[in-house]
Design a protein around this motif. Structure first.
Motif, mmCIF file in Angstrom:
data_model
loop_
_atom_site.group_PDB
_atom_site.id
_atom_site.type_symbol
_atom_site.label_atom_id
_atom_site.label_comp_id
_atom_site.label_asym_id
_atom_site.label_seq_id
_atom_site.Cartn_x
_atom_site.Cartn_y
_atom_site.Cartn_z
ATOM 1 N N VAL A 105 -22.789 -25.939 22.339
ATOM 2 C CA VAL A 105 -22.668 -24.513 22.655
ATOM 3 C C VAL A 105 -23.642 -24.143 23.773
ATOM 4 N N GLU A 106 -24.882 -24.595 23.659
ATOM 5 C CA GLU A 106 -25.877 -24.289 24.692
ATOM 6 C C GLU A 106 -25.436 -24.818 26.052
ATOM 7 N N GLN A 107 -24.835 -26.003 26.080
ATOM 8 C CA GLN A 107 -24.397 -26.591 27.347
ATOM 9 C C GLN A 107 -23.269 -25.785 27.985
ATOM 10 N N VAL A 108 -22.255 -25.430 27.188
ATOM 11 C CA VAL A 108 -21.119 -24.692 27.755
ATOM 12 C C VAL A 108 -21.551 -23.303 28.231
ATOM 13 N N LYS A 152 -24.155 -9.108 26.797
ATOM 14 C CA LYS A 152 -24.401 -9.854 25.564
ATOM 15 C C LYS A 152 -23.115 -9.838 24.745
ATOM 16 N N PHE A 153 -22.808 -10.973 24.098
ATOM 17 C CA PHE A 153 -21.590 -11.098 23.308
ATOM 18 C C PHE A 153 -21.890 -11.686 21.937
ATOM 19 N N LEU A 154 -21.169 -11.173 20.940
ATOM 20 C CA LEU A 154 -21.195 -11.717 19.593
ATOM 21 C C LEU A 154 -19.951 -12.579 19.432
ATOM 22 N N ILE A 155 -20.144 -13.842 19.083
ATOM 23 C CA ILE A 155 -19.032 -14.761 18.846
ATOM 24 C C ILE A 155 -18.983 -15.049 17.352
ATOM 25 N N GLN A 156 -17.816 -14.871 16.761
ATOM 26 C CA GLN A 156 -17.592 -15.232 15.371
ATOM 27 C C GLN A 156 -16.498 -16.286 15.376
ATOM 28 N N ALA A 157 -16.760 -17.414 14.727
ATOM 29 C CA ALA A 157 -15.815 -18.526 14.803
ATOM 30 C C ALA A 157 -15.594 -19.170 13.442
ATOM 31 N N THR A 158 -14.384 -19.670 13.275
ATOM 32 C CA THR A 158 -13.990 -20.402 12.080
ATOM 33 C C THR A 158 -13.459 -21.756 12.528
ATOM 34 N N TYR A 159 -13.981 -22.820 11.935
ATOM 35 C CA TYR A 159 -13.528 -24.162 12.276
ATOM 36 C C TYR A 159 -12.164 -24.454 11.662
ATOM 37 N N THR A 160 -11.310 -25.122 12.420
ATOM 38 C CA THR A 160 -10.082 -25.682 11.870
ATOM 39 C C THR A 160 -10.470 -26.963 11.135
ATOM 40 N N ILE A 181 -24.840 -15.339 19.223
ATOM 41 C CA ILE A 181 -25.093 -14.264 20.182
ATOM 42 C C ILE A 181 -25.492 -14.921 21.495
ATOM 43 N N ILE A 182 -24.747 -14.582 22.552
ATOM 44 C CA ILE A 182 -24.999 -15.193 23.857
ATOM 45 C C ILE A 182 -25.114 -14.127 24.937
ATOM 46 N N ASP A 183 -25.833 -14.475 25.992
ATOM 47 C CA ASP A 183 -25.922 -13.658 27.196
ATOM 48 C C ASP A 183 -25.183 -14.403 28.292
ATOM 49 N N LEU A 184 -24.305 -13.692 29.001
ATOM 50 C CA LEU A 184 -23.540 -14.283 30.103
ATOM 51 C C LEU A 184 -23.574 -13.344 31.303
ATOM 52 N N PRO A 185 -23.376 -13.879 32.498
ATOM 53 C CA PRO A 185 -23.428 -13.039 33.692
ATOM 54 C C PRO A 185 -22.361 -11.947 33.737
ATOM 55 N N ASP A 186 -21.181 -12.206 33.136
ATOM 56 C CA ASP A 186 -20.083 -11.252 33.243
ATOM 57 C C ASP A 186 -18.996 -11.568 32.213
ATOM 58 N N PRO A 187 -18.077 -10.630 31.990
ATOM 59 C CA PRO A 187 -16.992 -10.857 31.027
ATOM 60 C C PRO A 187 -16.053 -12.008 31.412
ATOM 61 N N VAL A 188 -15.926 -12.286 32.705
ATOM 62 C CA VAL A 188 -15.065 -13.396 33.131
ATOM 63 C C VAL A 188 -15.618 -14.720 32.607
ATOM 64 N N SER A 189 -16.939 -14.869 32.599
ATOM 65 C CA SER A 189 -17.560 -16.076 32.046
ATOM 66 C C SER A 189 -17.229 -16.206 30.560
ATOM 67 N N THR A 231 -27.224 -17.898 28.397
ATOM 68 C CA THR A 231 -28.140 -18.459 27.414
ATOM 69 C C THR A 231 -27.673 -18.101 26.005
ATOM 70 N N VAL A 232 -28.070 -18.926 25.044
ATOM 71 C CA VAL A 232 -27.781 -18.664 23.632
ATOM 72 C C VAL A 232 -29.008 -17.977 23.042
ATOM 73 N N GLU A 233 -28.820 -16.773 22.530
ATOM 74 C CA GLU A 233 -29.923 -16.044 21.894
ATOM 75 C C GLU A 233 -30.096 -16.506 20.452
ATOM 76 N N ALA A 234 -28.988 -16.668 19.739
ATOM 77 C CA ALA A 234 -29.048 -17.069 18.329
ATOM 78 C C ALA A 234 -27.745 -17.748 17.938
ATOM 79 N N MET A 235 -27.864 -18.689 17.006
ATOM 80 C CA MET A 235 -26.676 -19.350 16.451
ATOM 81 C C MET A 235 -26.958 -19.631 14.983
ATOM 82 N N TYR A 236 -26.042 -19.175 14.152
ATOM 83 C CA TYR A 236 -26.169 -19.370 12.715
ATOM 84 C C TYR A 236 -24.862 -19.900 12.153
#
Length: 107
Positions: A30-33, A3-11, A56-64, A40-45
């Motif tokens: 985001v869900e598509q990529v 599971k990964f937490l992504i924090q992003a700021t738009y340019t 917050i997303i779940d991915l098979p591995d860190p390489v993904s 899968t996307v667990e949450a997006m705010y």
């Protein structure tokens, strides 16, 4: 699945895209990529402050996660940070493991 937490700021260009696509359009993107990498996307705010969006997303591995991060950063539309999230059970397991470590300057 990791599971990964992504924090992003738009340019400014990314913000223009958000205004055009809307929040639901960005969530779909985001869900598509993430799905394309087997996750899968667990949450997006969306948020105020330093970060414009938190995901917050779940991915098979860190390489993904690395593949997604590289593609997103190369677009120039967002500045992102990804943090690997660990469960309570994973930290309990880590705490039980013996690690031989010598702090700098210690004998």
């Amino acid at each position: 699945m990791p599971k990964f937490l992504i924090q992003a700021t738009y340019t400014s260009e990314g913000t223009k895209g958000l205004l055009k696509d809307g929040a639901s359009g960005r969530r779909a993107a985001v869900e598509q990529v993430v799905a394309d990498q087997g996750g899968t996307v667990e949450a997006m705010y969306f948020a105020f402050g330093e970060d414009d969006t938190v995901i917050i997303i779940d991915l098979p591995d860190p390489v993904s996660m690395a593949a997604i991060s590289l593609a997103v950063k190369a677009s120039g539309a967002l500045r992102t940070r990804a943090t690997s999230l660990l469960t309570i059970e994973e930290i309990d397991e880590a705490a039980r493991r013996q690690v031989a470590f010598r702090a700098p300057g210690k004998q």
